[in-house]
Design an enzyme around this catalytic site. Structure first.
Site, PDB file in Angstrom:
ATOM      1  N   ARG A 412      11.587  33.714  97.714  1.00 39.70           N
ATOM      2  CA  ARG A 412      11.927  32.315  97.483  1.00 39.70           C
ATOM      3  C   ARG A 412      11.046  31.677  96.410  1.00 39.70           C
ATOM      4  O   ARG A 412       9.824  31.760  96.454  1.00 39.70           O
ATOM      5  CB  ARG A 412      11.825  31.535  98.787  1.00 39.70           C
ATOM      6  CG  ARG A 412      12.333  30.109  98.692  1.00 39.70           C
ATOM      7  CD  ARG A 412      12.328  29.453 100.046  1.00 39.70           C
ATOM      8  NE  ARG A 412      13.335  30.041 100.927  1.00 39.70           N
ATOM      9  CZ  ARG A 412      13.163  30.213 102.232  1.00 39.70           C
ATOM     10  NH1 ARG A 412      12.033  29.897 102.801  1.00 39.70           N
ATOM     11  NH2 ARG A 412      14.135  30.721 102.958  1.00 39.70           N
ATOM     12  N   HIS A 442       9.770  42.698 102.400  1.00 44.49           N
ATOM     13  CA  HIS A 442       8.561  41.880 102.484  1.00 44.49           C
ATOM     14  C   HIS A 442       7.313  42.730 102.687  1.00 44.49           C
ATOM     15  O   HIS A 442       6.191  42.222 102.678  1.00 44.49           O
ATOM     16  CB  HIS A 442       8.725  40.879 103.635  1.00 44.49           C
ATOM     17  CG  HIS A 442       7.735  39.770 103.638  1.00 44.49           C
ATOM     18  ND1 HIS A 442       6.782  39.628 104.620  1.00 44.49           N
ATOM     19  CD2 HIS A 442       7.532  38.741 102.770  1.00 44.49           C
ATOM     20  CE1 HIS A 442       6.041  38.560 104.373  1.00 44.49           C
ATOM     21  NE2 HIS A 442       6.473  38.009 103.264  1.00 44.49           N
ATOM     22  N   TYR A 475      -5.957  33.088  99.268  1.00 43.66           N
ATOM     23  CA  TYR A 475      -5.433  33.423 100.587  1.00 43.66           C
ATOM     24  C   TYR A 475      -6.358  34.420 101.271  1.00 43.66           C
ATOM     25  O   TYR A 475      -6.944  35.286 100.622  1.00 43.66           O
ATOM     26  CB  TYR A 475      -4.049  34.081 100.493  1.00 43.66           C
ATOM     27  CG  TYR A 475      -2.918  33.225  99.990  1.00 43.66           C
ATOM     28  CD1 TYR A 475      -3.123  31.979  99.423  1.00 43.66           C
ATOM     29  CD2 TYR A 475      -1.605  33.687 100.068  1.00 43.66           C
ATOM     30  CE1 TYR A 475      -2.073  31.213  98.958  1.00 43.66           C
ATOM     31  CE2 TYR A 475      -0.538  32.933  99.609  1.00 43.66           C
ATOM     32  CZ  TYR A 475      -0.787  31.687  99.045  1.00 43.66           C
ATOM     33  OH  TYR A 475       0.264  30.930  98.583  1.00 43.66           O
TER      34      TYR A 475
END
Length: 693
Positions: A412, A442, A475
């Site tokens: 996305r 993913h 992250y």
């Protein structure tokens, strides 16, 4: 044990959309926290604003789409209809937006001003500043504008998703005798949204003006001879979910390209407007975008609040930012001649951003030029622009390596970038695979096949995060480097499963969605239930980003009722209600929000009588991850690495009393505070002090 309740009763589930909104209140709390450096507080405010944009683009647009089915009566696990969910989202979103602008206007702007960083409003410009800004408008802005007067011959223009626009009220007639009423000025994306004034005009401060203020102030120059009655900002958020009928699409890449062309002009789901806009003007906008009052958000400030983040990089104020740090390079890696030598000595565990991402880049770079390397296989979900990794893969192909890349075109908001990457790779001779129809790829995996004197050896990198150098600094993620034969064989089989046609494969160590991960997770929870029922110690601890899969939640409720102690660290959305007597009283849920985005997924099971089992994964405990995606879940087999991962990612975060929030049974979060007899502990700061310089 008390009579078993219906564990799928809607009252035991928290609404997913409302839970996602609550996460952004926790992000906003970082912007309110006075212990956080000022420019970082501004950054958190902008992150919360950007997150809300995406929430409307994806989640709210999906709800509105569902309104077309069964008249909006579709019921989720929480028992709320689509219509009721939208009403509750509206109420909570209004509270969030109001809190964002109150923080901007009453706290952050004044605080920045005290530190010599000023956002000047139109009524604050002095004569010299106004002259400079007028010249800037005439020289730099006006030439690229295309103002449009609205009349029957000039209908309302197409407005791009999330773009800055000004609607202007006009009075009088133009040169052709046409009566003016409204005009629209669209701000091209080529124009900066924040403009710095020259130092000689700023009296020692760093002064900035928003583009929207300049457009409003000098709008009359765009309509000479007419009277400007008023100018009002507006911004439209559109449905950004791409819908491709993959079964009918002969070529997914071509189908996505077609969809991307229209994404910026899809159905409107929200309109943000200046709170000063007249009712008649607002009604005109609402009619054009076919939205109702519930879709309108009036704001006291810039409609594109997230754009003020530009000053974070425009001002050199390290005193107002988090201290810089240098990620750690493990000694075994630093001392080895090649990364292959380091991996052969034993498995490596990287904990980003505290451990450097450089070894991952070095692994691919060295593989691209190593004469012994025969093949490289990699998944790419998000890589960022101008990815170094992609350059290395291209070099590898040109150096005669067999390179296969599984690119997820439907990642996305990265669809366009990934289409471009796919073209670059294919032009260089890389075999590009677009994954499996109906299942997003993913998983984060890298496989290198290398000929060595005694054998062909497989080197593997598995991660909870993306192959993206930028997010590796922002992250938290865990990654494993190994050359254990069974792990290499499992990853090899997964790549075969993704690129070829064949039956379900059997893996020795890895769990793979959509085949074995969901089942394997439920089986491990069942094992803890059996141990608890036998009077043995039983515990589950997990750190994930999201939790909403109904079967997993039901199984966790069963485990709690059986006596299993469960601690969940869930950063964002959580549909499970903890602390309910006879349902979830042994389940505790907390969320940690800090300097870095918590992104690692780690599952731990006590497994009494044996070694505790610890798994890392690319998958959250979401329905889509466990049932509709290609995901990889991998164990840490080395006891030392397993202990380190547990200490750093589980025990460390459960001890956090500075950036941690506890979820209660009503779905509310409460900030965890250190008691008088407990030392303050921040999980992220602890890891920084341990590993970084």
């Amino acid at each position: 044990m008390a009579k078993a309740p219906n564990l799928r009763d809607p009252k035991w589930f928290i609404n997913r959309e409302l839970s996602q909104l609550e996460f952004n209140f926790r992000v906003l709390a970082q912007a309110k926290d006075q212990s956080v450096p000022l420019l970082e507080r501004l950054r958190f405010l902008c992150i919360s604003s950007t997150n809300v944009d995406e929430f409307f683009e994806i989640r709210v647009s999906a709800l509105k789409h569902q309104l077309g089915f069964a008249n909006g009566a579709m019921i989720g696990p929480d028992g709320l209809s689509v219509l009721e969910t939208l009403h509750r989202v509206r109420t909570r979103a209004l509270e969030l937006v109001d809190a964002q602008y109150e923080l901007w206007n009453k706290t952050l702007r004044p605080a920045l001003r005290k530190h010599g960083i000023r956002f000047l409003m139109r009524d604050e410009w002095n004569a010299r500043q106004r002259r400079w800004l007028q010249t800037y408008f005439e020289d730099e802005i006006s030439p690229v504008l295309s103002p449009l007067g609205l009349d029957p011959a000039h209908p309302f223009p197409r407005i791009l998703n999330k773009s800055l626009n000004i609607i202007i009220g006009l009075k009088g007639k133009d040169a052709f005798g046409r009566e003016g009423q409204f005009a629209v000025v669209r701000a091209p994306r080529s124009l900066p949204r924040v403009i710095r004034l020259p130092p000689e005009l700023s009296d020692g401060s760093e002064d900035f003006v928003l583009l929207s203020a300049i457009l409003a102030e000098f709008a009359d120059e765009l309509f000479p001879g007419m009277q400007v009655k008023g100018t009002w900002q507006f911004r439209v958020t559109r449905d950004s979910e791409l819908i491709v009928d993959e079964d009918d699409a002969e070529n997914l890449a071509h189908a996505l390209k077609d969809e991307l062309r229209g994404r910026g002009f899809a159905r409107a789901v929200r309109i943000e407007v200046s709170d000063q806009i007249p009712k008649t003007t607002l009604k005109y906008l609402m009619g054009n975008f076919e939205v109702n009052e519930d879709d309108v958000y009036r704001v006291h400030g810039p409609v594109n609040l997230n754009r003020v983040i530009a000053i974070y990089d425009m001002v050199d104020r390290p005193d107002l930012k988090f201290p810089k740090y240098t990620p750690h390079v493990q000694g075994k890696i630093a001392k080895s001649a090649t990364i292959f030598d380091a991996i052969r000595e034993g498995d490596l565990l990287l904990h980003h951003p505290f451990d450097s991402f450089t070894p991952v880049l070095d692994l691919i770079r060295q593989a691209s030029i190593d004469p012994g390397v025969l093949a490289i296989k990699q998944t790419l979900y998000r890589t960022g622009k101008d990815s170094t990794i992609v350059g290395y893969l291209i070099d590898a192909a040109r150096n005669g390596k067999d390179v296969t890349v599984v690119i997820e075109l439907r990642a996305r908001f990265d669809e366009e970038a990934n289409l471009s990457l796919a073209d670059r790779l294919q032009e260089a001779g890389v075999q590009v695979v677009y994954g499996i129809v109906g299942y997003k790829t993913h998983a984060k995996m890298l496989l290198i096949v290398r000929r060595e004197p005694d054998r062909l050896r497989r080197y593997v990198h598995l991660s909870t995060g993306n192959y993206h150098s930028g997010t590796a600094r922002a992250y938290t993620d865990l990654a494993l480097m190994t050359c254990q034969p069974d792990m290499g064989e499992d990853v090899h089989k997964m790549f075969q499963q993704m690129s070829a046609l064949g039956p379900e494969i059997e893996l020795k160590h890895l769990l793979m969605s959509p085949f074995t991960l969901h089942k394997g997770l439920l089986e491990r929870i069942d094992r803890e239930i059996r141990n608890a029922q036998a009077g043995q110690p039983a515990a589950i601890r997990a750190k994930i980003n999201h939790l909403n899969e109904v079967a997993v939640i039901e199984k966790l409720y069963q485990a709690s009722r059986a006596g299993v102690e469960i601690d969940l660290i869930v950063r964002g959305t959580c549909a499970l209600r903890p602390g309910i007597p006879n349902v979830s009283e042994r389940i505790r849920v907390r969320s940690v929000v800090g300097r870095f985005l918590e992104h690692s997924r780690i599952y731990w099971f006590l497994n009494h009588g044996h070694e505790p089992e610890l798994l890392c994964a690319s998958a959250d405990w979401l329905e889509r991850n466990l049932l509709r995606r290609i995901e990889a879940c991998f164990p840490l087999l080395d006891p030392e690495l397993r202990a380190r991962a547990y200490d750093e990612e589980i025990a460390n975060y459960l001890a956090d009393n500075q950036q941690s929030w506890q979820l209660d049974a009503e779905g509310r979060y409460h900030r965890v505070e250190a008691s008088m007899d407990v030392m303050p502990h921040s999980a992220q700061m602890s890891l920084l002090s341990r590993h970084c310089s």
